[in-house]
Structure formats: C-alpha cells, structure tokens
Enzyme design. Structure first.
Site, PDB file in Angstrom:
ATOM      1  N   GLU A   1       0.811  -1.213   0.000  1.00  0.00           N
ATOM      2  CA  GLU A   1       0.000   0.000   0.000  1.00  0.00           C
ATOM      3  C   GLU A   1       0.846   1.266   0.000  1.00  0.00           C
ATOM      4  OE1 GLU A   1      -2.747   0.048   3.288  1.00  0.00           O
ATOM      5  OE2 GLU A   1      -3.143  -2.082   3.018  1.00  0.00           O
TER       6      GLU A   1
ATOM      7  N   CYS B   1       2.911   8.324   1.749  1.00  0.00           N
ATOM      8  CA  CYS B   1       3.260   7.412   2.832  1.00  0.00           C
ATOM      9  C   CYS B   1       3.559   6.070   2.170  1.00  0.00           C
ATOM     10  CB  CYS B   1       2.083   7.298   3.791  1.00  0.00           C
ATOM     11  SG  CYS B   1       2.348   6.073   5.083  1.00  0.00           S
TER      12      CYS B   1
ATOM     13  N   CYS C   1       4.754  -7.354   7.879  1.00  0.00           N
ATOM     14  CA  CYS C   1       5.615  -6.867   8.956  1.00  0.00           C
ATOM     15  C   CYS C   1       5.727  -7.954  10.002  1.00  0.00           C
ATOM     16  CB  CYS C   1       4.981  -5.616   9.579  1.00  0.00           C
ATOM     17  SG  CYS C   1       5.986  -4.851  10.877  1.00  0.00           S
TER      18      CYS C   1
ATOM     19  N   CYS D   1       2.868  -5.662  16.479  1.00  0.00           N
ATOM     20  CA  CYS D   1       2.119  -4.720  17.331  1.00  0.00           C
ATOM     21  C   CYS D   1       0.645  -5.121  17.373  1.00  0.00           C
ATOM     22  CB  CYS D   1       2.262  -3.287  16.826  1.00  0.00           C
ATOM     23  SG  CYS D   1       3.971  -2.688  16.837  1.00  0.00           S
TER      24      CYS D   1
ATOM     25  N   CYS E   1      -2.163  -3.237  15.212  1.00  0.00           N
ATOM     26  CA  CYS E   1      -1.825  -2.856  13.833  1.00  0.00           C
ATOM     27  C   CYS E   1      -2.247  -3.923  12.823  1.00  0.00           C
ATOM     28  CB  CYS E   1      -0.322  -2.612  13.731  1.00  0.00           C
ATOM     29  SG  CYS E   1       0.203  -2.121  12.088  1.00  0.00           S
TER      30      CYS E   1
ATOM     31  N   CYS F   1      -2.513   2.135   7.504  1.00  0.00           N
ATOM     32  CA  CYS F   1      -1.685   1.103   6.882  1.00  0.00           C
ATOM     33  C   CYS F   1      -2.166  -0.319   7.142  1.00  0.00           C
ATOM     34  CB  CYS F   1      -0.235   1.240   7.300  1.00  0.00           C
ATOM     35  SG  CYS F   1      -0.026   1.842   8.961  1.00  0.00           S
TER      36      CYS F   1
HETATM   37  N1  SAH Z   1       6.914   0.043  11.612  1.00  0.00           N
HETATM   38  C1  SAH Z   1       6.982   1.481  11.678  1.00  0.00           C
HETATM   39  C2  SAH Z   1       6.230   2.196  10.583  1.00  0.00           C
HETATM   40  C3  SAH Z   1       4.866   1.699  10.189  1.00  0.00           C
HETATM   41  S1  SAH Z   1       3.455   1.976  11.211  1.00  0.00           S
HETATM   42  C4  SAH Z   1       6.530   1.952  13.035  1.00  0.00           C
HETATM   43  O1  SAH Z   1       6.092   1.144  13.825  1.00  0.00           O
HETATM   44  O2  SAH Z   1       6.665   3.132  13.309  1.00  0.00           O
HETATM   45  C5  SAH Z   1       3.028   3.663  11.089  1.00  0.00           C
HETATM   46  C6  SAH Z   1       2.391   4.185  12.384  1.00  0.00           C
HETATM   47  O3  SAH Z   1       1.006   3.771  12.503  1.00  0.00           O
HETATM   48  C7  SAH Z   1       3.073   3.666  13.630  1.00  0.00           C
HETATM   49  O4  SAH Z   1       3.221   4.688  14.562  1.00  0.00           O
HETATM   50  C8  SAH Z   1       2.082   2.620  14.112  1.00  0.00           C
HETATM   51  O5  SAH Z   1       2.270   2.310  15.453  1.00  0.00           O
HETATM   52  C9  SAH Z   1       0.776   3.297  13.804  1.00  0.00           C
HETATM   53  N2  SAH Z   1      -0.394   2.429  13.836  1.00  0.00           N
HETATM   54  C10 SAH Z   1      -0.487   1.120  13.532  1.00  0.00           C
HETATM   55  N3  SAH Z   1      -1.743   0.653  13.717  1.00  0.00           N
HETATM   56  C11 SAH Z   1      -2.474   1.725  14.132  1.00  0.00           C
HETATM   57  C12 SAH Z   1      -3.842   1.892  14.501  1.00  0.00           C
HETATM   58  N4  SAH Z   1      -4.708   0.882  14.474  1.00  0.00           N
HETATM   59  N5  SAH Z   1      -4.237   3.120  14.861  1.00  0.00           N
HETATM   60  C13 SAH Z   1      -3.367   4.165  14.896  1.00  0.00           C
HETATM   61  N6  SAH Z   1      -2.082   4.066  14.566  1.00  0.00           N
HETATM   62  C14 SAH Z   1      -1.625   2.850  14.202  1.00  0.00           C
END
Ligand code: SAH
Length: 350
Positions: free
Chosen positions: A90, A103, A110, A114, A117, A329
């Site tokens: 994406e 972006c 990944c 997390c 995510c 994302c």
């Molecule tokens: N792996 C990297 C970059 C990708 S995620 C990182 O972790 O920073 C981009 C951002 O979106 C990160 O801050 C991530 O924690 C956040 N993110 C992921 N899922 C999310 C959600 N459901 N709501 C809000 N932010 C989210």
C-alpha cells in the site's frame, strides 16, 4: 536478472564499465529510470546494441495498480500496488496545504507484531527493494500527475528491519538527477529497533525520525508491542537521547491513544519525564479501529494532550485523512487478501 533501478550512480557506472560503455551512460539510464521509463526500448539516446544487452540482462520494476481508492472527504488516495512477484503493498497520497505527502511501505507485511496494527497480522513476507520503495513515490506521482514534496516511511513494514534497502532508497530518492526530494522532507518511523536507531544516528541524516512510542512504561508497551521485550522503553529513550545528541534533530513520538491502556495521566507524566533533556514532540493519534483488534479508541485525547503540555511538552493531535477509504496502513491489503479468499492468491509465491 539485474534490478537496475535499485542501483545507485556508482553501481550503474561500474556496470556500464563492465559492458564496455562510457561512464555517462549511468547518468542517462538513471535519468530514464527515475522519470518512470518502463522499457529499455524507450531509452532513445542509447544504442540499439546496448538496449538489446539491457533487455537480456536487466529488468525495470513497475508496479501495477491492483486497487485505488479516492477519499470523497479530502482527496486522499490509497493505492494497492501489485509487484513483479504478485505481492501487494500500500501507498497513500495525502494532500496538505504545504504540498503532497506520500506514505510508503518498506516491507511486504511486517514481523513486529504490534497488537493494534493491521499490517502485521499475517506476518512479514519479504523486504522491499530500493526500487520498489522508489516506485511508490514515482508511480504515485505519475498516476496523480502531481509533484511529491514529502515522504513518510510509515506504511506497511518496519523500515529499520530493512535497513540497507531503506538507506539505498533514501540515497536514490534524494539524488539531484532523480526525484531530488530533500532529506528534511522525509520522515522515517520505527517501532524502536534500537541497533537501527544507532546506525542511523551515525549517518547524521537530516531526515525526521519518528518513534512509535504508544506507551512509556515497559509493562504496557511489552503488552502491545512485542519489540519492547527485546528493546525496552528505557533503552529506547537512551537511544533517542543519543540520536538527538548526534544529529541535533528533534524526534517525533507517535502515540496512538488506546482506551484504558495508554491514556492515563500518569503515563503522560512518564512520557514527559523520559523526554526531558531533548526537544521531543508527541503526536497523538486517534486509534484506528482494526476489526481484528480488541483495542478501542481513547476518549481522553484532549486531556492527555493538556497533561503533556503542562509539563512543557509539545503535543499535537493528528488530523486523520481518508477516513472513508481504509487509509491507515495494512487495512486495504488485508481487505484484498480476505476478499480473494485467503493470503495466497494476493501474496503471491510463498
Ligand atoms: N513500523 C513502523 C512504521 C509503520 S506503522 C513503526 O512502527 O513506526 C506507522 C504508524 O502507525 C506507527 O506509529 C504505528 O504504530 C501506527 N499504527 C499502527 N496501527 C495503528 C492503529 N490501528 N491506529 C493508529 N495508529 C496505528
């Protein structure tokens, strides 16, 4: 076969030398590739013989649009690109007053895990090549007929888990004969891969480092971000302070507000304590509801922001774009995977 677009100028020059071609071929071909040429036959200033050799030995990456969604609310565009091997990633194009931001993704999937995510649910498939990262900027710009002024590495994947390719991508996208996007217009977001932060600090790039913090205490952070079990939040802040000392660049801390998990006042106090001594900025993000996740958006964003500000920490609340098009994302790729009846068809060969 050689992925010519992943080569920097020195590598191209060495390659053309090997082919018995003059050094200026590197500049010519680089320029074609970075303008989005998809065929060697279009490179009209190369000899027929060289074009034949390139066709035999090299390929040019060019993703195709598997899906595209345009937000009726704010014009945000979300692309699902299909790569050479069938994998999909994406890219999001966001339009701000100060210019267009893309972006981009750094990996297919990944492996950071997390809990909130969508990108990590099916794990990591593979790293993206420098060319595949560049293509997201290049082909988004071409498709939208718009200039791109800013890049954020905040799509699918963990950039510091694909360090060398990301670094090469930065070099390529920054090149004056290519897209020429200045480092100060690029942000890189990490969940906290500490060795990567140290490596980045040594390079003293002018980009903005974003750290996905999401909790200032190890107990909470380990619960929602498995990376914290390997590199805990105290070591993370230590790395951030060292990063600031080495680069002089302010770090941006991303903080997705989760109801009852990380939105307590004591956590705001702890963030302030940990940031003390460097000019950190906290970006509070309304949590995007991911269907598969048990976490819900916090209702305490304004109060939390106030609490941070009472400690002298600058905190902003992220304006959410593309709310009508799954623009956060991992969500579009995930949806496409489900609709195709499982991961295999859309994820390609694995
Ligand atoms: N792996 C990297 C970059 C990708 S995620 C990182 O972790 O920073 C981009 C951002 O979106 C990160 O801050 C991530 O924690 C956040 N993110 C992921 N899922 C999310 C959600 N459901 N709501 C809000 N932010 C989210």
């Amino acid at each position: 076969m050689i992925d010519l677009k992943s080569m920097n100028r020195e590598e191209l020059a060495a390659y053309f030398l090997e082919l018995g071609e003059p050094a200026f071929r590197a500049k010519q071909v680089f320029s074609w590739l970075h303008r989005g040429a998809t065929s060697f036959d279009d490179m009209s200033n190369l000899s027929k013989d060289l074009r034949r050799k390139l066709n035999e030995n090299c390929y040019i990456t060019a993703p195709t649009i598997a899906r595209k969604q345009v937000s009726a609310l704010d014009g945000t565009v979300k692309y699902l690109w299909q790569l050479r091997d069938g994998n999909c990633i994406e890219t999001v194009l966001m339009r701000y007053h100060h210019g267009n931001t893309v972006c981009i993704s750094s990996q297919v999937g990944c492996r950071m895990g997390c809990a909130f995510c969508a990108s990590t649910i099916a794990g990591k498939v593979r790293d993206l090549t420098p060319s595949e990262m560049l293509d997201q900027v290049l082909f988004t710009s071409l498709d939208a007929s718009e200039q791109i002024s800013n890049i954020v590495l905040m799509g699918i994947g963990e950039p510091l888990d694909n360090f060398d390719n990301v670094l090469k991508f930065l070099e390529l996208v920054n090149h004056p004969d290519g897209l020429n996007i200045g480092m100060r217009h690029i942000s890189l977001s990490t969940c906290g891969v500490i060795p990567g932060i140290h490596r980045l600090a040594e390079l003293r790039l002018q980009l903005t480092l974003s750290v996905s913090l999401h909790a200032p205490d190890s107990e909470t952070r380990s619960r929602i971000m498995p990376v914290n079990r390997a590199y805990d939040v105290e070591q993370l802040f230590d790395a951030c302070h060292r990063y600031f000392a080495a680069t002089g660049r302010r770090i941006s801390f991303e903080y997705a507000m989760i109801d009852g998990v990380n939105d307590h006042d004591w956590q705001a106090d702890l963030i302030a304590k940990r940031i003390r001594g460097m000019p950190g900025h906290v970006n509070l993000i309304p949590l995007n509801d991911v269907v598969e996740s048990p976490f819900k958006p916090s209702k305490r964003i304004a109060a939390f922001q106030k609490r941070l500000e009472s400690h002298g920490i600058t905190a902003t609340v992220r304006r959410s774009l593309g709310g009508d098009i799954d623009a956060s994302c991992g969500q579009l790729r995930r949806k496409a995977m489900e609709e195709k009846g499982g991961a295999h068809e859309i994820l390609g060969n694995h």
